[in-house]
Design a protein around this motif. Sequence first.
Motif, PDB file in Angstrom:
ATOM      1  N   LYS A 109      35.375  61.408  23.639  1.00 39.79           N
ATOM      2  CA  LYS A 109      36.244  60.573  24.472  1.00 39.79           C
ATOM      3  C   LYS A 109      36.275  61.094  25.912  1.00 39.79           C
ATOM      4  N   TRP A 110      36.494  60.178  26.836  1.00 39.62           N
ATOM      5  CA  TRP A 110      36.603  60.569  28.242  1.00 39.62           C
ATOM      6  C   TRP A 110      38.010  61.063  28.546  1.00 39.62           C
ATOM      7  N   PRO A 111      38.137  62.090  29.402  1.00 37.97           N
ATOM      8  CA  PRO A 111      39.480  62.545  29.782  1.00 37.97           C
ATOM      9  C   PRO A 111      40.204  61.476  30.587  1.00 37.97           C
ATOM     10  N   ARG A 112      41.488  61.345  30.345  1.00 36.42           N
ATOM     11  CA  ARG A 112      42.301  60.366  31.050  1.00 36.42           C
ATOM     12  C   ARG A 112      42.986  61.023  32.246  1.00 36.42           C
ATOM     13  N   ALA A 113      43.700  60.222  33.011  1.00 32.16           N
ATOM     14  CA  ALA A 113      44.341  60.716  34.231  1.00 32.16           C
ATOM     15  C   ALA A 113      45.311  61.864  33.932  1.00 32.16           C
ATOM     16  N   LYS A 114      46.026  61.776  32.806  1.00 30.38           N
ATOM     17  CA  LYS A 114      46.986  62.832  32.472  1.00 30.38           C
ATOM     18  C   LYS A 114      46.277  64.155  32.174  1.00 30.38           C
ATOM     19  N   HIS A 115      45.053  64.078  31.626  1.00 30.50           N
ATOM     20  CA  HIS A 115      44.298  65.294  31.352  1.00 30.50           C
ATOM     21  C   HIS A 115      43.821  65.930  32.654  1.00 30.50           C
ATOM     22  N   LYS A 116      43.339  65.094  33.568  1.00 32.13           N
ATOM     23  CA  LYS A 116      42.898  65.586  34.880  1.00 32.13           C
ATOM     24  C   LYS A 116      44.077  66.220  35.632  1.00 32.13           C
ATOM     25  N   ALA A 117      45.246  65.597  35.502  1.00 35.04           N
ATOM     26  CA  ALA A 117      46.430  66.117  36.184  1.00 35.04           C
ATOM     27  C   ALA A 117      46.815  67.486  35.642  1.00 35.04           C
ATOM     28  N   LYS A 118      46.699  67.647  34.321  1.00 36.42           N
ATOM     29  CA  LYS A 118      47.026  68.942  33.708  1.00 36.42           C
ATOM     30  C   LYS A 118      46.019  70.009  34.141  1.00 36.42           C
ATOM     31  N   ALA A 119      44.746  69.627  34.243  1.00 35.84           N
ATOM     32  CA  ALA A 119      43.719  70.563  34.691  1.00 35.84           C
ATOM     33  C   ALA A 119      43.952  70.958  36.142  1.00 35.84           C
ATOM     34  N   TYR A 120      44.322  69.987  36.955  1.00 38.19           N
ATOM     35  CA  TYR A 120      44.597  70.261  38.373  1.00 38.19           C
ATOM     36  C   TYR A 120      45.785  71.214  38.511  1.00 38.19           C
ATOM     37  N   GLU A 121      46.792  71.010  37.667  1.00 36.40           N
ATOM     38  CA  GLU A 121      47.971  71.881  37.688  1.00 36.40           C
ATOM     39  C   GLU A 121      47.595  73.326  37.368  1.00 36.40           C
ATOM     40  N   ALA A 122      46.669  73.498  36.414  1.00 39.20           N
ATOM     41  CA  ALA A 122      46.220  74.845  36.063  1.00 39.20           C
ATOM     42  C   ALA A 122      45.452  75.479  37.220  1.00 39.20           C
ATOM     43  N   LEU A 123      44.622  74.690  37.899  1.00 37.92           N
ATOM     44  CA  LEU A 123      43.906  75.197  39.080  1.00 37.92           C
ATOM     45  C   LEU A 123      44.903  75.598  40.162  1.00 37.92           C
ATOM     46  N   GLU A 124      45.934  74.784  40.329  1.00 37.39           N
ATOM     47  CA  GLU A 124      46.952  75.068  41.336  1.00 37.39           C
ATOM     48  C   GLU A 124      47.648  76.392  41.037  1.00 37.39           C
ATOM     49  N   LYS A 125      47.915  76.627  39.769  1.00 34.46           N
ATOM     50  CA  LYS A 125      48.581  77.864  39.367  1.00 34.46           C
ATOM     51  C   LYS A 125      47.728  79.084  39.695  1.00 34.46           C
ATOM     52  N   MET A 126      46.399  78.917  39.650  1.00 32.54           N
ATOM     53  CA  MET A 126      45.478  80.011  39.964  1.00 32.54           C
ATOM     54  C   MET A 126      45.076  80.031  41.437  1.00 32.54           C
ATOM     55  N   GLY A 127      45.729  79.208  42.265  1.00 29.32           N
ATOM     56  CA  GLY A 127      45.425  79.184  43.691  1.00 29.32           C
ATOM     57  C   GLY A 127      44.091  78.545  44.015  1.00 29.32           C
ATOM     58  N   MET A 128      43.613  77.638  43.145  1.00 32.34           N
ATOM     59  CA  MET A 128      42.287  77.033  43.303  1.00 32.34           C
ATOM     60  C   MET A 128      42.327  75.517  43.457  1.00 32.34           C
ATOM     61  N   ALA A 129      43.496  74.951  43.723  1.00 36.86           N
ATOM     62  CA  ALA A 129      43.615  73.495  43.838  1.00 36.86           C
ATOM     63  C   ALA A 129      42.728  72.931  44.941  1.00 36.86           C
ATOM     64  N   ASP A 130      42.601  73.659  46.035  1.00 38.49           N
ATOM     65  CA  ASP A 130      41.787  73.174  47.161  1.00 38.49           C
ATOM     66  C   ASP A 130      40.296  73.140  46.831  1.00 38.49           C
ATOM     67  N   TYR A 131      39.906  73.764  45.725  1.00 42.31           N
ATOM     68  CA  TYR A 131      38.494  73.830  45.343  1.00 42.31           C
ATOM     69  C   TYR A 131      38.203  72.953  44.118  1.00 42.31           C
ATOM     70  N   ALA A 132      39.118  72.070  43.790  1.00 38.91           N
ATOM     71  CA  ALA A 132      38.995  71.282  42.557  1.00 38.91           C
ATOM     72  C   ALA A 132      37.689  70.495  42.485  1.00 38.91           C
ATOM     73  N   ASN A 133      37.233  69.968  43.605  1.00 42.79           N
ATOM     74  CA  ASN A 133      36.023  69.135  43.614  1.00 42.79           C
ATOM     75  C   ASN A 133      34.787  69.889  44.081  1.00 42.79           C
ATOM     76  N   ARG A 134      34.922  71.200  44.199  1.00 48.87           N
ATOM     77  CA  ARG A 134      33.791  72.039  44.628  1.00 48.87           C
ATOM     78  C   ARG A 134      32.903  72.354  43.424  1.00 48.87           C
ATOM     79  N   ALA A 150      41.883  79.414  34.536  1.00 47.92           N
ATOM     80  CA  ALA A 150      42.609  78.140  34.528  1.00 47.92           C
ATOM     81  C   ALA A 150      42.206  77.300  33.323  1.00 47.92           C
ATOM     82  N   ARG A 151      40.911  77.337  32.958  1.00 48.49           N
ATOM     83  CA  ARG A 151      40.448  76.589  31.787  1.00 48.49           C
ATOM     84  C   ARG A 151      41.118  77.110  30.522  1.00 48.49           C
ATOM     85  N   ALA A 152      41.304  78.429  30.439  1.00 47.98           N
ATOM     86  CA  ALA A 152      41.982  79.009  29.276  1.00 47.98           C
ATOM     87  C   ALA A 152      43.464  78.635  29.276  1.00 47.98           C
TER      88      ALA A 152
END
Length: 253
Positions: A109-134, A150-152
């Motif tokens: 299945k493809w990830p939905r918007a809520k899954h992407k949002a949760k992943a982005y939140e984890a990146l933000e917690k690790m100080g990596m939100a600005d690099y999400a699309n890198r 963040a993936r863990a």
Amino acid sequence: MRDIVLQVNHLAAAYRKNTVLHDVNFTVRAGSLTGIVGPNGAGKSTLIKTLLQLHPALSGEIRFYQTTYQKAKDKIGYVPQRGSVDWDFPTTALDVVTMGLYRKIGWLKWPRAKHKAKAYEALEKMGMADYANRQISQLSGGQQQRVFLARALVQDADMYFMDEPLVGVDAATERAIMAILKELKKAGKTVLVVHHDLQTVSEYFDHVMLLNRTVINYGKTEVVFTKENIAKTYGGNMRWMGEEEQNVVHSVK
């Protein structure tokens, strides 16, 4: 017994015909932050891989939460060594973190918007939100390690295994990672970390496992992390910071 989350009895493992681990026995309780330390070739990474069925065991019993790994794996997160990952794979930091949710999303299945949002939140917690699309290949070693952590985190596991997460990272990343690990412990999570720097063991971990093909000692850091026990684990000549400094290791030759 309820707080025992991992029990290992008489575990052995080998590469080809060379025994790497033998008669490994230990019990881990919930809410502990454990550093796994030992000399090169001691079997630290092999131990984690064997526990997680990434490497076959020769013998022994492994019980997670009083059951098998297969039945408990949804409770377990894993961060492998950074050097074992193909960082040239064409994907973004956000996609890497989202992969940590695939057990919940479903592999087909493809990830939905809520899954992407949760992943982005984890990146933000690790100080990596600005690099999400890198692209991950464009990130530094420390940034890549933050992405993998963040993936863990996005898995929201009860137990985490991390294989040398602090190797090759800058001081700021090391502080950020340890802050997250201590937060996990505070939240009641259980974390086991393969670690190489003896100088920081007492500061970073409340429990320590001294490993050299078998468990030399395991328990609370203040009790186990002594000059005598480390000498048994490493052998050779050691230089200490001083007898009056609570048997803290300065370096191992």
